[in-house]
Design a protein around this motif. Structure first.
Motif, short mmCIF file in Angstrom:
data_model
loop_
_atom_site.label_atom_id
_atom_site.label_comp_id
_atom_site.label_asym_id
_atom_site.label_seq_id
_atom_site.Cartn_x
_atom_site.Cartn_y
_atom_site.Cartn_z
N SER A 109 0.86 -1.18 0.00
CA SER A 109 0.00 0.00 0.00
C SER A 109 0.90 1.23 0.00
CB SER A 109 -0.96 -0.01 1.18
OG SER A 109 -0.28 -0.02 2.39
N GLN A 110 0.41 2.26 -0.61
CA GLN A 110 1.18 3.48 -0.87
C GLN A 110 1.88 4.00 0.39
OE1 GLN A 110 -1.34 6.86 -1.39
NE2 GLN A 110 0.04 7.82 -2.85
N PHE A 111 3.19 4.16 0.29
CA PHE A 111 3.95 4.85 1.33
C PHE A 111 4.98 5.74 0.67
CE2 PHE A 111 7.18 5.85 4.33
CZ PHE A 111 6.46 6.13 5.46
N PRO A 112 5.07 6.99 1.02
CA PRO A 112 4.18 7.64 1.98
C PRO A 112 2.77 7.80 1.41
CG PRO A 112 5.72 9.24 1.07
CD PRO A 112 6.08 7.91 0.52
N PHE A 113 1.81 7.73 2.31
CA PHE A 113 0.40 7.90 1.96
C PHE A 113 0.17 9.36 1.58
CE2 PHE A 113 -4.02 8.70 3.47
CZ PHE A 113 -4.67 7.90 2.56
N THR A 114 -0.54 9.59 0.50
CA THR A 114 -0.85 10.96 0.08
C THR A 114 -2.34 11.11 -0.21
OG1 THR A 114 -0.40 10.48 -2.24
CG2 THR A 114 1.44 11.34 -0.95
N ILE A 115 -2.81 12.31 -0.07
CA ILE A 115 -4.18 12.66 -0.43
C ILE A 115 -4.07 13.87 -1.35
CG2 ILE A 115 -6.43 13.46 0.39
CD1 ILE A 115 -5.85 12.07 3.05
N SER A 116 -4.68 13.80 -2.49
CA SER A 116 -4.58 14.92 -3.45
C SER A 116 -5.51 16.07 -3.06
CB SER A 116 -4.89 14.44 -4.87
OG SER A 116 -6.19 13.93 -4.93
N ASP A 117 -5.20 17.23 -3.58
CA ASP A 117 -6.03 18.43 -3.43
C ASP A 117 -6.17 18.91 -2.00
OD1 ASP A 117 -6.43 18.42 -6.20
OD2 ASP A 117 -8.18 17.12 -6.01
N LEU A 118 -5.15 18.72 -1.18
CA LEU A 118 -5.19 19.28 0.17
C LEU A 118 -4.76 20.74 0.11
CD1 LEU A 118 -3.61 16.38 2.26
CD2 LEU A 118 -6.02 17.04 2.10
N GLN A 119 -5.31 21.54 1.00
CA GLN A 119 -5.01 22.97 1.02
C GLN A 119 -4.84 23.46 2.46
OE1 GLN A 119 -8.64 24.22 -0.98
NE2 GLN A 119 -9.52 24.88 0.95
N PRO A 120 -4.12 24.55 2.66
CA PRO A 120 -3.91 25.06 4.02
C PRO A 120 -5.10 25.85 4.58
CG PRO A 120 -2.70 26.39 2.44
CD PRO A 120 -3.31 25.26 1.67
N THR A 121 -6.09 26.14 3.75
CA THR A 121 -7.25 26.92 4.17
C THR A 121 -8.40 25.99 4.51
OG1 THR A 121 -6.56 28.59 2.57
CG2 THR A 121 -8.74 28.85 3.53
N THR A 122 -9.09 26.27 5.59
CA THR A 122 -10.16 25.38 6.06
C THR A 122 -11.26 25.17 5.03
OG1 THR A 122 -11.65 24.86 7.89
CG2 THR A 122 -11.49 27.18 7.23
N THR A 123 -11.77 23.95 4.99
CA THR A 123 -12.95 23.61 4.19
C THR A 123 -14.12 23.27 5.12
OG1 THR A 123 -12.20 21.30 4.13
CG2 THR A 123 -11.61 22.69 2.25
N LEU A 124 -13.87 23.32 6.43
CA LEU A 124 -14.88 22.91 7.41
C LEU A 124 -15.99 23.93 7.56
CD1 LEU A 124 -12.43 21.63 10.18
CD2 LEU A 124 -13.60 20.27 8.43
N THR A 125 -17.19 23.43 7.76
CA THR A 125 -18.34 24.31 8.05
C THR A 125 -18.77 24.16 9.51
OG1 THR A 125 -19.91 22.64 7.30
CG2 THR A 125 -19.17 24.27 5.67
N ASN A 126 -18.23 23.18 10.21
CA ASN A 126 -18.53 22.95 11.62
C ASN A 126 -17.70 23.93 12.44
OD1 ASN A 126 -18.56 21.99 14.27
ND2 ASN A 126 -18.79 19.86 13.61
N ARG A 127 -18.32 25.00 12.91
CA ARG A 127 -17.62 26.08 13.61
C ARG A 127 -16.91 25.57 14.86
NH1 ARG A 127 -15.44 29.41 11.88
NH2 ARG A 127 -17.02 30.69 10.94
N GLY A 128 -17.57 24.71 15.65
CA GLY A 128 -16.94 24.17 16.86
C GLY A 128 -15.67 23.40 16.55
N LEU A 129 -15.72 22.55 15.54
CA LEU A 129 -14.54 21.77 15.14
C LEU A 129 -13.45 22.67 14.61
CD1 LEU A 129 -13.13 19.06 14.75
CD2 LEU A 129 -14.26 18.89 12.51
N ASP A 130 -13.81 23.62 13.77
CA ASP A 130 -12.83 24.54 13.20
C ASP A 130 -12.12 25.33 14.30
OD1 ASP A 130 -11.58 25.38 10.79
OD2 ASP A 130 -12.73 27.24 10.84
#
Length: 162
Positions: A109-130
């Protein structure tokens, strides 16, 4: 009745969350064996989804997750191989929040594991979690969008970065 089911024994449950070390029960975590490998081994902390609809109920599970993250940071210093230690938190699915450990492994299985399209700016809409994530010190945060917005969290200089 307002439709919310009462969680019996919740005081005891949340007290145990604050003190229990789930890594003590994980027999597969042998950090001294040079043959040890992990294929995105992970732990969930809110199996029942108590925090799915209420951040007040989610926070103790997140506190436990990050307490375990710090314990694993210390334990992975003994690993004799490259690794990735990270957490993925979903916008609203607390039951899917998890802490991951990944190494090169015989399953290819892929090592190192990667996820495409990650960004440093939040995508979260859950205010408490953010807000919770923004208050985390010493962690790097990357955000993405799959079926649900999520945040990938890791520490600089601990294993392979993302």
């Amino acid at each position: 009745m307002n439709g919310i089911k009462k969680h019996r024994g919740s005081r005891r449950y949340y007290k145990k969350l604050a003190t229990e070390n789930d890594l003590d029960k994980a027999t597969c975590l042998d950090f001294d064996n040079p043959e040890t490998w992990f294929e995105n081994w992970h732990l969930h902390f809110d199996w029942n989804g108590y925090g799915n609809n209420c951040f007040k109920r989610r926070k103790p599970h997140l506190d436990k997750l990050f307490r375990h993250f710090d314990i694993l940071v210390d334990k992975t210093k003994r690993l004799k191989t490259d690794f990735q230690l990270y957490s993925i938190l979903l916008d609203f699915a607390s039951c899917n929040d998890a802490l991951f450990l990944h190494t090169p492994n015989p399953n290819n299985s892929q090592f190192p594991f990667t996820i495409s399209d990650l960004q440093p700016t939040t995508t979260l809409t859950n205010r408490g979690l953010d807000d919770y994530i923004n208050k985390l010190d010493g962690y790097e945060k990357l955000y993405g969008q799959a079926d649900e917005a999520f945040c990938l969290i890791y520490k600089k200089n601990v294993g392979q970065p993302f």
